[in-house]
Scaffold this motif. Structure first.
Motif, short mmCIF file in Angstrom:
data_model
loop_
_atom_site.label_atom_id
_atom_site.label_comp_id
_atom_site.label_asym_id
_atom_site.label_seq_id
_atom_site.Cartn_x
_atom_site.Cartn_y
_atom_site.Cartn_z
N GLU A 116 0.83 -1.21 0.00
CA GLU A 116 0.00 0.00 0.00
C GLU A 116 0.86 1.25 0.00
O GLU A 116 0.41 2.34 -0.39
N GLN A 117 2.12 1.12 0.43
CA GLN A 117 3.01 2.27 0.46
C GLN A 117 3.62 2.59 -0.91
O GLN A 117 4.25 3.63 -1.08
N VAL A 118 3.43 1.68 -1.87
CA VAL A 118 3.96 1.90 -3.21
C VAL A 118 3.02 2.84 -3.96
O VAL A 118 1.80 2.74 -3.86
N VAL A 119 3.58 3.76 -4.72
CA VAL A 119 2.79 4.65 -5.57
C VAL A 119 3.32 4.57 -7.00
O VAL A 119 4.48 4.22 -7.23
N PHE A 120 2.44 4.90 -7.94
CA PHE A 120 2.82 4.92 -9.35
C PHE A 120 2.75 6.34 -9.88
O PHE A 120 1.95 7.16 -9.41
N LEU A 121 3.59 6.61 -10.86
CA LEU A 121 3.63 7.93 -11.47
C LEU A 121 3.73 7.75 -12.99
O LEU A 121 4.69 7.14 -13.49
N LEU A 122 2.72 8.23 -13.71
CA LEU A 122 2.76 8.20 -15.17
C LEU A 122 3.53 9.42 -15.66
O LEU A 122 3.23 10.54 -15.27
N CYS A 123 4.51 9.20 -16.51
CA CYS A 123 5.33 10.31 -16.99
C CYS A 123 5.79 10.02 -18.42
O CYS A 123 5.56 8.93 -18.95
N THR A 124 6.42 10.97 -19.02
CA THR A 124 6.90 10.81 -20.39
C THR A 124 8.35 11.25 -20.49
O THR A 124 8.77 12.21 -19.82
N ASP A 125 9.11 10.52 -21.30
CA ASP A 125 10.53 10.82 -21.48
C ASP A 125 10.95 10.17 -22.79
O ASP A 125 10.77 8.97 -22.99
N ASP A 126 11.54 10.96 -23.68
CA ASP A 126 11.92 10.46 -25.00
C ASP A 126 12.97 9.35 -24.94
O ASP A 126 13.14 8.59 -25.90
N SER A 127 13.68 9.27 -23.84
CA SER A 127 14.73 8.25 -23.74
C SER A 127 14.21 6.88 -23.32
O SER A 127 14.97 5.92 -23.22
N TYR A 128 12.91 6.79 -23.06
CA TYR A 128 12.31 5.53 -22.66
C TYR A 128 11.28 5.10 -23.71
O TYR A 128 10.67 5.92 -24.39
N ASN A 129 11.07 3.79 -23.80
CA ASN A 129 10.00 3.25 -24.63
C ASN A 129 8.70 3.21 -23.85
O ASN A 129 8.69 3.31 -22.61
N ASP A 130 7.58 3.03 -24.56
CA ASP A 130 6.29 2.92 -23.90
C ASP A 130 6.30 1.79 -22.87
O ASP A 130 6.75 0.67 -23.13
N PHE A 131 5.81 2.11 -21.67
CA PHE A 131 5.61 1.16 -20.57
C PHE A 131 6.92 0.68 -19.95
O PHE A 131 6.92 -0.29 -19.20
N ASP A 132 8.03 1.33 -20.28
CA ASP A 132 9.23 1.11 -19.47
C ASP A 132 8.97 1.69 -18.08
O ASP A 132 8.10 2.56 -17.89
N PHE A 133 9.70 1.20 -17.09
CA PHE A 133 9.49 1.73 -15.74
C PHE A 133 10.79 1.65 -14.95
O PHE A 133 11.70 0.90 -15.29
N ASP A 134 10.85 2.45 -13.92
CA ASP A 134 11.93 2.31 -12.94
C ASP A 134 11.39 2.64 -11.56
O ASP A 134 10.30 3.21 -11.41
N LEU A 135 12.13 2.25 -10.56
CA LEU A 135 11.72 2.43 -9.17
C LEU A 135 12.66 3.42 -8.50
O LEU A 135 13.88 3.39 -8.71
#
Length: 252
Positions: A116-135
């Protein structure tokens, strides 16, 4: 001769009595001195155990969130729902409440509470592909499980979804447990099923609150209002299944 021996024997007897009298107090003092070390070892062991179960729940959470976003990100109403009432994620356990499985179930419950302490953040960055993620994690925070998962979208997808780059999406986890194997039969007859009832009751209360918020969200935004009756009926069916307290409630 005899007098000296008797005198020596008396001194030794008093000395032995003094030692025996002081021994319990000495043992208590040693126990007090050992408490910080014992507490530290126990805390380290508990932290390690929590880290292990959390590390197993986190990939499941991130995977199902990415699948949801991949499927529905072009629907602005879905993204609005994420921001307004959070992301509902359902965990299911078929562990029994017998023997070591009880401890595994308690570990599972702990992991669900921590995600429950985890949160998600939708963002955009040209250096990443769609649906890439990092923590990312803030080491200054009091909890080691407060993580932010950044999910990257292309500029086109980001604009279509009407995502908000600075607003986090909270997680609403629920866990329902139902032991169905032969070990649960033993637990039902000879053991204790209280932990299973506690888990299910608390998760149902949380799910009911989320359903109420979702129905209000639909009413406010005029989306899929025809689902309201179905959702209310499903929640009522789940409530009846929990009230039954059947030994093996496969309807759950």
């Amino acid at each position: 001769g005899t007098g000296t021996a008797a005198q020596t024997g008396g001194v030794l007897a008093r000395f032995r009595a003094a030692i025996e009298g002081a021994a319990p107090e000495a043992q208590q003092c040693l126990l007090i001195l050992q408490l910080p070390t014992a507490a530290f070892v126990a805390t380290e062991a508990l932290t390690l155990r929590r880290d292990i179960v959390f590390s197993q729940a986190l990939p499941a959470l991130v995977t199902v969130f990415l699948c949801s976003v991949r499927s529905c990100v072009r629907d602005p109403l879905f993204v609005q729902q994420l921001y307004d009432i959070g992301y509902l994620v359902h965990f299911e356990s078929l562990l029994s409440t017998s023997g070591n499985e009880t401890y595994m179930l308690e570990d599972f419950r702990s992991a669900v509470i921590e995600v429950e302490q985890v949160v998600f953040l939708l963002c955009t960055d040209d250096s990443y592909n769609d649906f890439d993620f990092d923590l990312t994690a803030d080491p200054c925070l009091p909890s080691r499980y407060k993580l932010c998962v950044k999910v990257y979208l292309s500029k086109e997808l980001f604009a279509a979804s009407k995502a908000r780059p600075d607003q986090e999406i909270r997680v609403v986890p629920v866990l329902f447990s139902q032991g169905v194997n032969e070990m649960q039969t033993i637990a039902n007859n000879l053991g204790d099923v209280a932990i299973q009832n506690v888990i299910n009751d608390s998760s149902f209360a949380r799910l009911s609150r989320y359903a109420d918020m979702f129905l209000k969200f639909l009413a406010d935004h005029g989306g899929h209002v025809h689902l309201a009756g179905d959702i209310a009926r499903l929640v009522q069916d789940l409530a009846k299944a929990l009230e039954g307290r059947r030994a093996k409630n496969v309807d759950l």
